[in-house]
Design a protein around this motif. Structure first.
Motif, PDB file in Angstrom:
ATOM      1  N   GLN A 204       0.879  -1.133  -0.058  1.00  0.00           N
ATOM      2  CA  GLN A 204       0.028  -0.060  -0.046  1.00  0.00           C
ATOM      3  C   GLN A 204       0.817   1.370   0.121  1.00  0.00           C
ATOM      4  O   GLN A 204       0.360   2.436   0.022  1.00  0.00           O
ATOM      5  CB  GLN A 204      -0.881  -0.149   1.161  1.00  0.00           C
ATOM      6  CG  GLN A 204      -1.926  -0.981   1.275  1.00  0.00           C
ATOM      7  CD  GLN A 204      -2.798  -0.850   2.413  1.00  0.00           C
ATOM      8  OE1 GLN A 204      -2.776  -0.256   3.121  1.00  0.00           O
ATOM      9  NE2 GLN A 204      -3.605  -1.863   2.592  1.00  0.00           N
ATOM     10  N   LEU A 206       3.196   4.383  -1.139  1.00  0.00           N
ATOM     11  CA  LEU A 206       3.127   4.796  -2.507  1.00  0.00           C
ATOM     12  C   LEU A 206       4.319   5.577  -2.688  1.00  0.00           C
ATOM     13  O   LEU A 206       4.997   6.014  -3.739  1.00  0.00           O
ATOM     14  CB  LEU A 206       2.090   5.639  -2.878  1.00  0.00           C
ATOM     15  CG  LEU A 206       0.518   4.870  -2.889  1.00  0.00           C
ATOM     16  CD1 LEU A 206      -0.535   5.825  -2.956  1.00  0.00           C
ATOM     17  CD2 LEU A 206       0.528   3.859  -3.847  1.00  0.00           C
ATOM     18  N   GLN A 284       0.838   9.579 -10.537  1.00  0.00           N
ATOM     19  CA  GLN A 284       0.166   8.469  -9.726  1.00  0.00           C
ATOM     20  C   GLN A 284      -1.012   8.938  -9.180  1.00  0.00           C
ATOM     21  O   GLN A 284      -1.168   9.928  -8.306  1.00  0.00           O
ATOM     22  CB  GLN A 284       0.963   7.897  -8.982  1.00  0.00           C
ATOM     23  CG  GLN A 284       0.609   6.559  -8.621  1.00  0.00           C
ATOM     24  CD  GLN A 284       1.683   5.669  -7.885  1.00  0.00           C
ATOM     25  OE1 GLN A 284       2.835   6.043  -8.082  1.00  0.00           O
ATOM     26  NE2 GLN A 284       1.196   4.726  -7.253  1.00  0.00           N
ATOM     27  N   GLU A 286      -3.318   7.721  -7.341  1.00  0.00           N
ATOM     28  CA  GLU A 286      -3.421   7.442  -5.970  1.00  0.00           C
ATOM     29  C   GLU A 286      -2.739   8.658  -4.973  1.00  0.00           C
ATOM     30  O   GLU A 286      -3.095   8.529  -3.966  1.00  0.00           O
ATOM     31  CB  GLU A 286      -3.010   6.035  -5.468  1.00  0.00           C
ATOM     32  CG  GLU A 286      -3.762   4.954  -6.265  1.00  0.00           C
ATOM     33  CD  GLU A 286      -2.803   4.722  -7.408  1.00  0.00           C
ATOM     34  OE1 GLU A 286      -2.198   5.408  -7.947  1.00  0.00           O
ATOM     35  OE2 GLU A 286      -3.012   3.223  -7.880  1.00  0.00           O
ATOM     36  N   LYS A 288      -2.740  11.754  -5.810  1.00  0.00           N
ATOM     37  CA  LYS A 288      -3.369  13.082  -5.795  1.00  0.00           C
ATOM     38  C   LYS A 288      -3.828  13.669  -4.350  1.00  0.00           C
ATOM     39  O   LYS A 288      -4.079  14.909  -4.281  1.00  0.00           O
ATOM     40  CB  LYS A 288      -4.628  13.148  -6.857  1.00  0.00           C
ATOM     41  CG  LYS A 288      -4.008  13.110  -8.162  1.00  0.00           C
ATOM     42  CD  LYS A 288      -5.188  12.782  -9.306  1.00  0.00           C
ATOM     43  CE  LYS A 288      -4.638  12.850 -10.674  1.00  0.00           C
ATOM     44  NZ  LYS A 288      -5.842  12.865 -11.406  1.00  0.00           N
ATOM     45  N   ARG A 304       0.282   6.128   3.529  1.00  0.00           N
ATOM     46  CA  ARG A 304       0.640   5.735   1.936  1.00  0.00           C
ATOM     47  C   ARG A 304       2.267   5.995   1.795  1.00  0.00           C
ATOM     48  O   ARG A 304       2.759   5.976   0.699  1.00  0.00           O
ATOM     49  CB  ARG A 304      -0.045   6.529   1.074  1.00  0.00           C
ATOM     50  CG  ARG A 304      -1.604   6.496   1.110  1.00  0.00           C
ATOM     51  CD  ARG A 304      -2.250   5.212   1.383  1.00  0.00           C
ATOM     52  NE  ARG A 304      -2.106   4.383   0.340  1.00  0.00           N
ATOM     53  CZ  ARG A 304      -2.868   4.219  -0.669  1.00  0.00           C
ATOM     54  NH1 ARG A 304      -3.956   4.922  -0.784  1.00  0.00           N
ATOM     55  NH2 ARG A 304      -2.811   3.478  -1.823  1.00  0.00           N
TER      56      ARG A 304
END
Length: 452
Positions: A204, A206, A284, A286, A288, A304
């Motif tokens: 998960q 990022l 990417q 996710e 934002k 994240r």
């Protein structure tokens, strides 16, 4: 030059802990590639040493292992351990001490070529095999003479020789031409998952954020490092990371960013910085909404993010509570030099945190050193004092501790080197001499050696 006592553990391939599994796919990818240099670059604690030890044991590999520490920046020390490691791997390596101990007859400039020539001779019968020289914790090296020696090894050996480097630091630019596989820490974040059999929800994550040393933010999926439009934008994101997901009101954020001489349009500038960061992250989807704003407060979706801050905080907690057994069990993480916390940020909030990490790290090194001394583990004790001195070169406690440790080990030449180096630093940079107790430890250590 006087001989040093050899620390055998520095040239032994480490065993793989039981909780780690063999990552066949990744090892296969590394195994089939050809070239002169393999670089495994990750942040601390992501399994570099484990993966390197597994790679070293692959069929067809003859491995010479060398675990580095800051003491290995001395050229002769480096060469001595390097030759011993090669001799152990090749069961006989024709490079005698007289070839590098006598600087009058062998210029340092020629040592790399001489070593390469002897390696070529030693590898004559290695049909279908490769000699893999693993340099673990390469980031501690800073000596240009050592870099030149390694470049010569790469230049004057053939495909049967591979230099494998494990590091969390920056490599010399001159190494770039040899790369067979070089990945930024963002790409290699997956190594932790690929090595460990039971990762904790790392799928998960990022972003990978490095707070110690240079502040780096890397998108894990692409390996892209975030670039900052302004220094203040970098400081803003660093402050949000430091909060570890806790919300902060806009006014507090403004006060932290512009504690003095706030511009007239500070609110607009803050909004522009947040917009620019979000735009940079938007490659990417996710990411934002990584920076969120609710109830007049900003915060990061910290779940994240993978941050090197976590392991450091745990070690600091153990140091503060005196849990030396936990420090000893996790000594590799402790002794991997941390670097300065958010080195490029000068704000008041950061200076206070930086001081905390520096002082607590030094306390942890001292506690572990004292424990290792009682335990008789002088190798780890020496590493602790060296790490302490690397963090604070003006600490006489660390100087005295290292001198006492080397005296117990019978390392007379190391004692002399440490004492002379510290004396010069104290005299030239601080205008004082080492204290009488430190001098006494040094002189008694020399007498002990002479009496033996």
């Amino acid at each position: 030059m006087e001989k040093q006592q050899i620390l055998e553990s520095k040239i032994l391939i480490p065993d793989t802990p039981k909780e780690y599994g063999q990552r066949e796919k990744l090892l296969s990818e590394l195994y089939v590639e050809e070239g002169k240099l393999l670089v495994l670059h990750t942040s601390i604690g992501y399994g570099k040493t484990v993966l390197m030890s597994q790679y070293a044991r692959l069929p067809g590999h003859i491995c010479a292992w060398y675990h580095l520490d800051s003491m290995d920046n001395e050229l002769i020390t480096f060469i001595r351990y390097l030759v011993l490691s090669l001799n152990k791997a090749l069961n006989g390596f024709g490079f005698g001490e007289e070839l590098y101990m006598n600087g009058d007859t062998n210029s340092h400039d020629q040592l790399g070529r001489s070593l390469a020539k002897e390696l070529e001779n030693s590898m004559e019968g290695m049909d279908g095999q490769r000699l893999v020289l693993v340099l673990d914790d390469f980031q501690v090296l800073q000596n240009p003479e050592i870099f030149k020696l390694l470049e010569d090894l790469l230049d004057y050996t053939d495909h049967r020789f591979l230099l494998a480097i494990g590091t969390n630091g920056v490599l010399p630019d001159s190494f770039a031409k040899y790369f067979i596989r070089h990945q930024d820490s963002g790409n290699v974040d997956g190594y932790a998952d690929m090595v460990k059999t039971t990762p904790k929800d790392d799928n998960q994550k990022l972003l990978e954020v490095s707070c110690f040393g240079k502040f780096r933010v890397v998108i894990i999926e692409t390996g892209k490092e975030i670039s900052w439009r302004t220094r203040k934008a970098m400081e803003l994101f660093a402050y949000l990371v430091d909060l570890e997901g806790r919300p902060v009101e806009r006014q507090v954020l403004l006060e932290q960013l512009w504690s003095d001489n706030a511009p007239n349009n500070e609110v607009a500038m803050l909004h522009n910085m947040i917009y620019s960061i979000r735009k940079e992250l938007s490659s990417q989807a996710e990411l934002k909404n990584l920076i969120q704003y609710k109830r007049h407060q900003y915060y990061l979706d910290y779940s994240r993010i993978k941050v090197d801050l976590e392991s450091k905080k745990q070690i600091c907690k153990w140091a503060e509570t005196g849990k030396v057994l936990e420090l000893y069990d996790h000594r590799e993480k402790l002794l991997d030099q941390w670097g300065v916390y958010l080195k490029e940020v000068d704000s008041t909030w950061c200076i206070a945190r930086r001081t905390y990490f520096e002082r607590t790290y030094e306390k942890a090194c001292g506690l572990l050193a004292d424990y290792c001394r009682k335990k008789g583990d002088y190798e780890t004790e020496a590493s602790c004092w060296n790490a302490y001195m690397a963090a604070d070169r003006y600490s006489e406690e660390a100087v005295a501790g290292l001198l006492r440790c080397y005296a117990d080990m019978g390392e007379r030449s190391q004692m002399r080197r440490v004492f002379e180096s510290a004396s010069k630093i104290f005299r030239e940079e601080m205008g004082i001499e080492l204290g009488p107790e430190t001098v006494r430890i040094y002189e008694q250590g020399l007498k002990r050696r002479n009496n033996n």
